[in-house]
Design a protein around this motif. Structure first.
Motif, mmCIF file in Angstrom:
data_model
loop_
_atom_site.group_PDB
_atom_site.id
_atom_site.type_symbol
_atom_site.label_atom_id
_atom_site.label_comp_id
_atom_site.label_asym_id
_atom_site.label_seq_id
_atom_site.Cartn_x
_atom_site.Cartn_y
_atom_site.Cartn_z
ATOM 1 N N GLY A 37 0.787 -1.222 0.000
ATOM 2 C CA GLY A 37 0.000 0.000 0.000
ATOM 3 C C GLY A 37 0.814 1.263 0.000
ATOM 4 O O GLY A 37 0.249 2.360 0.094
ATOM 5 N N ARG A 38 2.152 1.172 -0.105
ATOM 6 C CA ARG A 38 3.001 2.371 -0.102
ATOM 7 C C ARG A 38 3.557 2.671 -1.485
ATOM 8 O O ARG A 38 4.392 3.548 -1.632
ATOM 9 C CB ARG A 38 4.150 2.186 0.872
ATOM 10 C CG ARG A 38 3.953 2.674 2.297
ATOM 11 C CD ARG A 38 2.629 2.432 2.892
ATOM 12 N NE ARG A 38 2.566 2.877 4.289
ATOM 13 C CZ ARG A 38 1.610 2.529 5.120
ATOM 14 N NH1 ARG A 38 0.637 1.743 4.713
ATOM 15 N NH2 ARG A 38 1.610 2.972 6.362
ATOM 16 N N ILE A 39 3.142 1.948 -2.501
ATOM 17 C CA ILE A 39 3.596 2.183 -3.871
ATOM 18 C C ILE A 39 2.456 2.855 -4.634
ATOM 19 O O ILE A 39 1.365 2.312 -4.743
ATOM 20 C CB ILE A 39 4.008 0.865 -4.544
ATOM 21 C CG1 ILE A 39 5.192 0.251 -3.789
ATOM 22 C CG2 ILE A 39 4.371 1.087 -5.996
ATOM 23 C CD1 ILE A 39 5.614 -1.099 -4.318
ATOM 24 N N ILE A 94 9.281 3.041 -9.564
ATOM 25 C CA ILE A 94 8.058 3.279 -8.812
ATOM 26 C C ILE A 94 8.049 4.718 -8.315
ATOM 27 O O ILE A 94 9.089 5.384 -8.236
ATOM 28 C CB ILE A 94 7.932 2.325 -7.598
ATOM 29 C CG1 ILE A 94 9.101 2.535 -6.634
ATOM 30 C CG2 ILE A 94 7.857 0.875 -8.051
ATOM 31 C CD1 ILE A 94 8.966 1.780 -5.327
ATOM 32 N N ASN A 95 6.849 5.198 -8.017
ATOM 33 C CA ASN A 95 6.657 6.430 -7.263
ATOM 34 C C ASN A 95 6.275 6.044 -5.842
ATOM 35 O O ASN A 95 5.348 5.264 -5.633
ATOM 36 C CB ASN A 95 5.553 7.298 -7.873
ATOM 37 C CG ASN A 95 6.037 8.087 -9.071
ATOM 38 O OD1 ASN A 95 7.187 7.969 -9.482
ATOM 39 N ND2 ASN A 95 5.158 8.887 -9.653
ATOM 40 N N ARG A 96 6.993 6.600 -4.887
ATOM 41 C CA ARG A 96 6.732 6.297 -3.488
ATOM 42 C C ARG A 96 6.985 7.544 -2.666
ATOM 43 O O ARG A 96 7.644 8.484 -3.118
ATOM 44 C CB ARG A 96 7.649 5.183 -2.987
ATOM 45 C CG ARG A 96 9.113 5.472 -3.241
ATOM 46 C CD ARG A 96 10.036 4.505 -2.557
ATOM 47 N NE ARG A 96 9.938 4.628 -1.121
ATOM 48 C CZ ARG A 96 10.831 4.080 -0.273
ATOM 49 N NH1 ARG A 96 11.841 3.388 -0.746
ATOM 50 N NH2 ARG A 96 10.688 4.216 1.022
ATOM 51 N N GLN A 117 17.808 6.332 -6.641
ATOM 52 C CA GLN A 117 18.024 4.897 -6.597
ATOM 53 C C GLN A 117 16.911 4.191 -5.843
ATOM 54 O O GLN A 117 16.574 3.045 -6.149
ATOM 55 C CB GLN A 117 19.380 4.615 -5.930
ATOM 56 C CG GLN A 117 19.780 3.154 -5.945
ATOM 57 C CD GLN A 117 20.180 2.683 -7.334
ATOM 58 O OE1 GLN A 117 20.368 3.497 -8.226
ATOM 59 N NE2 GLN A 117 20.305 1.390 -7.513
ATOM 60 N N PHE A 118 16.293 4.850 -4.867
ATOM 61 C CA PHE A 118 15.214 4.238 -4.105
ATOM 62 C C PHE A 118 13.974 4.019 -4.970
ATOM 63 O O PHE A 118 13.079 3.276 -4.570
ATOM 64 C CB PHE A 118 14.844 5.116 -2.904
ATOM 65 C CG PHE A 118 15.823 5.015 -1.770
ATOM 66 C CD1 PHE A 118 16.000 3.824 -1.098
ATOM 67 C CD2 PHE A 118 16.570 6.110 -1.383
ATOM 68 C CE1 PHE A 118 16.904 3.719 -0.044
ATOM 69 C CE2 PHE A 118 17.460 6.019 -0.336
ATOM 70 C CZ PHE A 118 17.639 4.826 0.335
ATOM 71 N N ASN A 119 13.887 4.641 -6.119
ATOM 72 C CA ASN A 119 12.732 4.489 -6.997
ATOM 73 C C ASN A 119 12.916 3.368 -8.015
ATOM 74 O O ASN A 119 12.011 3.126 -8.811
ATOM 75 C CB ASN A 119 12.445 5.802 -7.730
ATOM 76 C CG ASN A 119 11.996 6.898 -6.795
ATOM 77 O OD1 ASN A 119 11.224 6.647 -5.875
ATOM 78 N ND2 ASN A 119 12.470 8.117 -7.007
ATOM 79 N N VAL A 120 14.055 2.703 -8.037
ATOM 80 C CA VAL A 120 14.318 1.612 -8.967
ATOM 81 C C VAL A 120 14.166 0.296 -8.213
ATOM 82 O O VAL A 120 14.911 0.024 -7.272
ATOM 83 C CB VAL A 120 15.725 1.721 -9.584
ATOM 84 C CG1 VAL A 120 15.987 0.552 -10.518
ATOM 85 C CG2 VAL A 120 15.882 3.044 -10.321
#
Length: 560
Positions: free
Chosen positions: A360-362, A383-385, A401-404
């Motif tokens: 539920g966080r993506i 992703i968008n988070r 990098q946290f979005n890959v």
């Protein structure tokens, strides 16, 4: 399936504060004693060393002039070796005392900084307070936690330390816990995710009437115990550095294994794109300088042209190599695995990062493929988070990098990752993702695309540029040279809008925008038929309300 030969892991004991580790009991705790050293002490020591090195002669001359006994000739010291001069004048004791005084002052300053850094984990918040003169107090509500990242910088890994960052829902809302022993950081991460999911309330209800929680394990006391604890962390850190990713982060096993050759090859191909871009810029500059060089009769113009080419070409090559290597080192040792608290992603060669994305966080998922990757069948997933960082921080390479979630993978890898990060997607939507979306368009295309009269808005990809709406999400298909498919789950869509400018009204088209959290995935689509744009607004608005009503992914432990 579980292995019957493997003993079952013992269920963690519950403490009065609701956590299963001694740091999640609702009381204030201090961070690792070496935290001040790794948060700025190393840089302070380096700067102090540079300053002392530059002012060495003046400092030693002034110190000797003040504290040396009579009979010592200060003028004998000019710019020679200070150690030889100290030994020749029998000043070894004075030099050692001065060194001990400096070490004592620095140790006292680090101790004060450490004493004023505390954190606590309650059943509602994660809080950190620090500062001596200027105090700060940060708090992250557990029901707004978007994820927990565990980072192990290379120097900290050597002695078994890690940085924990609680990702909040807002700009600059992250709460860092830096640093903790790696084992403790992993236990605290599990507690934060468990408390954020509502598992604490369910566990307390299931154990109502039971005896009080088990007593905390006693920590080794005294100087010998502290030394044993430090050596244990150091041994664990060196072993983890040799083994790579921590074993605890690979349970269960990663669902995707990326060969090192594929990862390096994909980044080298991407580096070719960067090199081509830089080469075009260099060619444009040299084209402007070429008439000047040809018009110079004495030959200096060609020398200037050659010098400009080398002066700009060498830095461009270095920049290309640096960007490529940075991407390779960040993506090595990649793993992605499901856990009870969400999807766990680990990557990094020297500095390893482990992030846990709860369900539920993506907010958006995008599968993309460049033209140069197409012969190999490679794809990447972003992703968008909620990042909890400011706009400036989100532009950094570490934040991106946290979005890959998949650096590079085949179709089967993409399908496994999509099943992890979009577990609620119904099977009937899969053809819209692959056959009609990523690989489309095909016969009987269900996507609403740009009409032929508006082809000039996307001259190459106007037949692909379109959308489809299901009960689960909004799918946007774009690009032909760089093929992309974005999925926006309706339950987490922030809004949708349509607009029409004067030229749009003449062509009876409009453009739409799916609003979500800030990230690399865009929700804009242009050149739609006016009726298709209105249908987009109505279907997404109605579907978002229904999906949000039935969505309980933020309480994943209670649902399980």
């Amino acid at each position: 399936m579980s292995d019957p030969s493997r003993p079952a892991a013992p269920e963690p004991s519950v403490l009065p504060g609701g956590g299963s580790s001694s740091l999640a009991d609702g009381d204030w705790h201090r961070l690792h004693p070496l935290t001040p050293l790794f948060k700025g002490g190393l840089a302070l020591l380096i700067v102090a060393g540079i300053v002392i090195g530059n002012l060495r002669d003046r400092l030693i001359y002034g110190f000797v002039d003040l504290f040396t006994p009579r009979g010592t000739r200060v003028e004998d010291y000019s710019s020679g070796d200070p150690v030889d001069w100290v030994l020749s004048n029998n000043l070894l004791v004075v030099a050692l005392l001065a060194t001990l005084a400096v070490v004592a002052v620095l140790s006292g300053a680090f101790w004060l900084v450490w004493r004023f850094q505390q954190f606590r984990i309650t059943d509602e918040h994660v809080e950190v307070r620090k500062g001596i003169v200027f105090r700060s107090h940060r708090r992250a509500p557990l029901d707004r936690v978007q994820g927990v990242n565990l980072t192990r910088p290379f120097p900290a890994r050597l002695i078994g330390m890690a940085k924990l960052e609680v990702v909040g829902a807002g700009t600059d809302a992250n709460v860092p816990l830096e640093y903790l022993a790696t084992a403790r950081a992993e236990a605290v991460r599990s507690d934060i995710l468990r408390l954020a999911s509502g598992a604490r309330a369910a566990r307390e209800a299931a154990r109502a009437g039971a005896a009080a929680g088990s007593a905390r394990a006693a920590a080794p006391g005294g100087a010998a115990g502290a030394r044993e604890h430090f050596l244990g962390n150091l041994n664990q850190g060196v072993s983890g550095l040799i083994d790579g990713v921590d074993r605890a982060d690979l349970v269960p096993e990663s669902v995707v294994k990326i060969p090192a050759g594929r990862l390096i090859g994909s980044q080298v191909i991407s580096g070719v794109l960067w090199f081509g871009f830089f080469a075009v810029l260099l060619g444009v500059v040299l084209a402007f300088l070429l008439p000047v060089a040809l018009g110079n009769d004495d030959g200096d113009g060609l020398v200037i042209l050659l010098g400009a080419g080398l002066g700009m070409g060498v830095p461009l090559v270095i920049a290309t190599v640096g960007i490529t290597w940075a991407q390779i080192s960040k993506s090595l040792r990649y793993s992605i695995a499901p856990t009870p608290d969400g999807v766990r992603i680990t990557y990094g060669l020297l500095t390893t990062v482990t992030e846990t994305l709860p369900p539920g966080r993506i907010f958006a998922v995008e599968v993309s493929q460049s033209l140069l990757w197409r012969p190999f069948g490679w794809w990447t997933i972003k992703i968008n988070r909620m990042s909890g960082k400011s706009a400036a921080q989100q532009q950094s390479g570490s934040a991106q990098q946290f979005n890959v979630v998949l650096p590079v993978g085949k179709r089967e890898d993409v399908e496994r990752v999509l099943a992890l990060i979009l577990p609620d997607m119904p099977p009937q939507d899969l053809p819209l993702v692959w056959e009609h979306g990523i690989l489309g368009p095909g016969p009987d295309d269900p996507y609403r695309t740009i009409p032929a009269r508006a082809w000039w808005r996307r001259p190459v990809s106007w037949r692909r540029h379109g959308y489809a709406v299901t009960e689960f999400g909004l799918l946007l298909r774009r690009g032909r040279v760089w093929r992309k498919l974005a999925v926006f789950p309706l339950a987490r869509l922030q809004g949708v809008s349509i607009a029409q400018g004067p030229i749009d009204r003449l062509q009876r088209v409009a453009w739409g925008q799916a609003h979500t959290v800030v990230g690399p995935i865009s929700g804009q689509i242009v050149g739609l038929e006016r009726d298709d744009a209105v249908a987009l607004l109505e279907r997404v608005s109605r579907g978002s309300v229904q999906a949000a009503t039935h969505d309980h992914s933020h309480r994943w432990a209670a649902r399980a």
